[in-house]
Design an enzyme around this catalytic site. Structure first.
Site, PDB file in Angstrom:
ATOM      1  N   ASP A  11      31.830  16.219  58.616  1.00 28.11           N
ATOM      2  CA  ASP A  11      31.781  15.288  57.295  1.00 28.11           C
ATOM      3  C   ASP A  11      30.870  14.003  57.425  1.00 28.11           C
ATOM      4  O   ASP A  11      30.088  13.990  58.567  1.00 28.11           O
ATOM      5  CB  ASP A  11      33.131  14.806  57.208  1.00 28.11           C
ATOM      6  CG  ASP A  11      33.458  14.548  55.665  1.00 28.11           C
ATOM      7  OD1 ASP A  11      32.432  14.291  54.888  1.00 28.11           O
ATOM      8  OD2 ASP A  11      34.483  14.431  55.115  1.00 28.11           O
TER       9      ASP A  11
HETATM   10  C1  BGC Z   1      33.700  13.591  52.008  1.00 31.14           C
HETATM   11  C2  BGC Z   1      33.313  15.191  51.988  1.00 31.14           C
HETATM   12  C3  BGC Z   1      32.026  15.163  51.176  1.00 31.14           C
HETATM   13  C4  BGC Z   1      30.658  14.582  51.854  1.00 31.14           C
HETATM   14  C5  BGC Z   1      29.536  14.503  51.177  1.00 31.14           C
HETATM   15  C6  BGC Z   1      32.457  12.551  52.365  1.00 31.14           C
HETATM   16  O1  BGC Z   1      32.637  11.617  52.245  1.00 31.14           O
HETATM   17  O2  BGC Z   1      34.898  13.431  52.767  1.00 31.14           O
HETATM   18  O3  BGC Z   1      34.332  16.046  51.439  1.00 31.14           O
HETATM   19  O4  BGC Z   1      31.791  16.832  50.961  1.00 31.14           O
HETATM   20  O5  BGC Z   1      31.313  13.184  51.861  1.00 31.14           O
HETATM   21  O6  BGC Z   1      29.359  14.049  49.935  1.00 31.14           O
END
Ligand code: BGC
Length: 750
Positions: free
Chosen positions: A286
């Site tokens: 993530d």
């Molecule tokens: C989130 C993810 C997301 C990623 C990209 C993160 O803050 O937890 O679910 O896909 O950002 O935007």
């Protein structure tokens, strides 16, 4: 032949071919072929260590793609996220294809969570449809729109089980239930990725691996403490199902579970995902979740956490810049083997090849516009919004008869909130395309709608509502659109109070006091605690943020052109203090002696008195509405169900049947649900678990025999001996319209 069948045949052929040609020994979960593997090896053989590490680096282009042109040229970036402009994507791909040494295309990612431009209901609303085919159709629409602009990877579906509505990201998943979550996840994977690899295939990314939804206190990013029993029986099965459905990629989560951050958790990524399930797709972190291992105090610095993440089985680093900065020196220092890097790069190249990116790195930017908001996309979004609404209360006021109500008061902060009805995670939804309830009603009833918002947003405090009350007096019916803005749910947006915010409850009460019929429609990202509001309306329609076409969908429901059929994918609580409360809890040694429960658990329960049982002195033991609940404009009657046998072998199929009758005066669709309880296990088992559901549409007076098949193998669970199997013994089965109804049937498994 259905899309699913084509895809399965393709996967089966690919597995056989791979095994025959000395490819991966286990069946590929992503459907690779010997030809694909040959290409992977050919490219890998030409790569320098630096170029390999470059593939493992993902950067966000929201700061401007120009910043990264040089890095793409030098092969230091494998993937970008947050760029959706087709011209810019083409330009970056051109640099990668024409100016970088190895001509490896970029994988362009984006959070396309519930639609791209055409926004569908939030995933919690999608789950409320209990209609995987419709959800698959919506994911396909999202893929068609997003890929037309060059986005070939979505960070969806989120498969986190969520049993705490304080957690804002409950909006983004399928709710509290493992079975429903798994079916929704498979549907989304199929929809995004399509039946075969073509230029509209968008790689799905199942996330967040794992347990993120169990954040302590419902505060986002918080620690989780899930045991292996809970992981394997509740939190992991949706991921396993989505891997089996062919998901190309997976994202690790932010949380640490029992002290180990997921991005550095070898047990879940290497041992379970890779070794047990054989996943040969791509694992991405993530956003900065590798870097956050330093904040967790799990590694001293970025160098150490980069090593930990690679060791755990991570292939790509989203925005920590840990791999790109440190992997080369870690290899030189002998702390990381280059073969581990090779494996990661194989996983990345495999996905790029399967998506056909090498052959089709560019999009036709001029044509990209033409598919956005296509009429059939808007139609699918409207149908989905209709199916996702859950009717919680109806004293008979709904559906309204358009011929009898002349003047309609439309009020409330969500009546005309084109951005907010899209819900969280709708980066590319444009509010000028949203049709709000006010707009839909005005179009439908020209000159008959009075609009007095009452509150400018959901949080406004207001002492008097004279203007709204005066308008209500002039109207034949009051339609109050309440709820919460998009910003009150989603990532990092947890709440401690789940009542309607601001003065919305007071507004509703003031409207009710006029004596006019009041219909409350609540649009929200979670199940709010609406018990105090129910007496102040004749009907309550609950719409998890319904997306672009929410207005027409709700107007159709309110005026009876569509009939509610949604069922709640999450328990509605009476008060926030009941959290966590979910239907598939384990039986305690002292269950509450509600009469219904006493029937279910047998006479032993009689040994304890009410005062010594598991309940709240002030709020009892039950929620406001159970999982699976939802009314229709008609009524359904179930006959007593029957089973084809009393005793089953472990390879058998349980066949249960009943007759369902539409006993009302309108056509309607019932979501028939099958729950099973395993009475005695090597671990305490849940009181009920959903094992099947199906939608049955019936005309007034029509009866249909509903026959369901539950393979006994679906009753397997991960038991105390560390294996997943069906433990023989006594079971119960319910066929009902929600998780709290019906009478159990007994059967045995030998
Ligand atoms: C989130 C993810 C997301 C990623 C990209 C993160 O803050 O937890 O679910 O896909 O950002 O935007």
């Amino acid at each position: 032949m259905s899309n699913k069948t084509i895809r399965n045949l393709f996967l089966a052929a690919a597995c056989l071919a791979a095994a025959a040609c000395g490819g991966p020994k286990r069946p590929s979960t992503v459907g690779t072929t010997p030809e694909v593997e040959r290409r992977v090896e050919q490219i890998l053989a030409q790569m320098t260590l630096a170029e390999k590490i470059g593939q493992m680096n993902q950067v966000s282009a929201d700061g401007g793609v120009d910043n990264y042109a040089e890095a793409v040229r030098r092969g230091q970036i494998g993937s970008v996220l947050n760029v959706v402009d087709p011209e810019k994507i083409n330009e970056m791909q051109r640099i990668a294809m024409e100016e970088s040494r190895l001509a490896i295309p970029l994988l362009v990612g984006r959070d396309v969570i519930h639609g791209f431009h055409t926004v569908f209901p939030i995933p919690l609303g999608l789950a409320a449809t209990f209609d995987p085919a419709l959800v698959e159709e919506g994911a396909r629409v999202a893929a068609v729109e997003a890929t037309a602009q060059g986005v070939r990877w979505t960070f969806s579906p989120m498969l986190d089980i969520a049993r705490d509505p304080r957690w804002g990201r409950m909006a983004e998943g399928s709710g509290e239930d493992t079975w429903l979550d798994a079916r929704m996840g498979e549907a989304m994977v199929r929809g995004y990725q399509g039946a075969q690899w073509d230029t509209t295939a968008m790689a799905a990314c199942i996330k967040h691996f794992v347990g993120y939804g169990a954040a302590e206190g419902g505060r986002d990013y918080n620690s989780t403490f899930l045991t292996e029993n809970q992981l394997r029986n509740v939190y992991l099965p949706p991921f396993e199902a989505a891997v089996k459905a062919g998901a190309l990629t997976l994202m690790t989560s932010f949380n640490d579970n029992d002290g180990v951050p997921s991005t550095g958790n070898r047990f879940i990524v290497k041992d379970i995902l890779r070794d047990e399930w054989g996943f040969d797709g791509l694992v991405v972190t993530d956003w900065n979740s590798m870097g956050e291992m330093v904040s967790h105090g799990y590694g001293a610095d970025r160098r150490e956490v980069a090593r930990q993440a690679l060791d755990a089985g991570v292939d790509m680093d989203m925005m920590t810049f840990g791999f790109i900065t440190h992997l080369e020196e870690l290899v030189r220092a002998g702390e990381v083997r280059e073969s581990a890097i090779d494996d990661a790069v194989r996983n990345i190249l495999r996905v790029k090849i399967l998506l056909g990116l090498f052959e089709h790195p560019y999009v036709d930017a001029a044509a990209a516009e033409t598919v956005q908001y296509a009429p059939e996309h808007l139609d699918a979004a409207r149908r989905t919004a209709e199916e996702s609404a859950v009717l919680l209360k109806n004293d008979g006021v709904l559906p309204l008869d358009a011929g009898r109500v002349r003047t309609i008061l439309v009020t409330g902060p969500m009546a005309d909130a084109p951005h907010d009805q899209l819900g969280t995670w709708s980066f590319d939804g444009q509010k000028q395309h949203t049709v709000t309830p006010l707009a839909a009603l005005r179009e439908r009833f020209p000159g008959r709608v009075i609009y007095v918002p009452g509150l400018k947003d959901s949080r406004e405090q207001r002492a008097r509502f004279d203007d709204v009350v005066a308008a209500a007096r002039r109207a034949d019916v009051v339609l109050a659109f309440l709820g919460e803005e998009a910003i009150l749910s989603g990532e990092a947006h947890s709440l401690a109070d789940l009542n309607l915010k601001g003065s919305q409850s007071e507004l509703l009460a003031a409207l009710q006091a006029t004596g006019k019929p009041v219909v409350a429609t609540v649009m929200a990202g979670r199940p709010l605690t609406v018990e105090r509001d129910l007496p102040h309306c004749g009907a309550m329609l609950y719409s998890f943020h319904p997306g672009t076409m929410g207005g027409p969908a709700l107007a159709n429901l309110i005026f009876g052109d569509a009939t509610p059929s949604g069922k709640t994918p999450v328990t509605f609580l009476r008060t926030v203090g009941q959290v966590p409360m979910y239907y598939s809890h384990n039986m305690t040694g002292r269950p509450y002696r509600g009469e219904k429960l006493l029937d279910e658990i047998g006479p032993e329960a009689g040994q304890t008195s009410l005062g010594n049982t598991s309940y709240y002195l002030d709020y009892g033991a039950y929620p406001l509405f159970p999982f699976g609940y939802g009314l229709s404009y008609t009524t359904f009657a179930y006959t007593e169900p029957s089973l084809d046998k009393a005793v089953y072998g472990r390879d058998d199929v349980v066949r249960a049947a009943c007759t369902l009758t539409n006993t009302g005066a309108r056509p309607g669709t019932e979501v028939v649900q099958v729950y099973v309880r395993d009475l005695v296990g090597s671990f305490t088992r849940p009181v009920k678990e959903l094992k099947h559901f199906e939608r049955v549409a019936l005309q007034p007076g029509e009866s249909r025999r509903v026959e369901v098949e539950i393979p006994v193998s679906a009753l397997a669970f991960w038991g105390a001996d560390g294996t997943k199997k069906v433990e023989p013994g006594d079971f119960q089965l319910w066929l009902a319209g929600d998780s709290a109804s019906g009478e159990p049937l007994a059967f045995k498994v030998e």
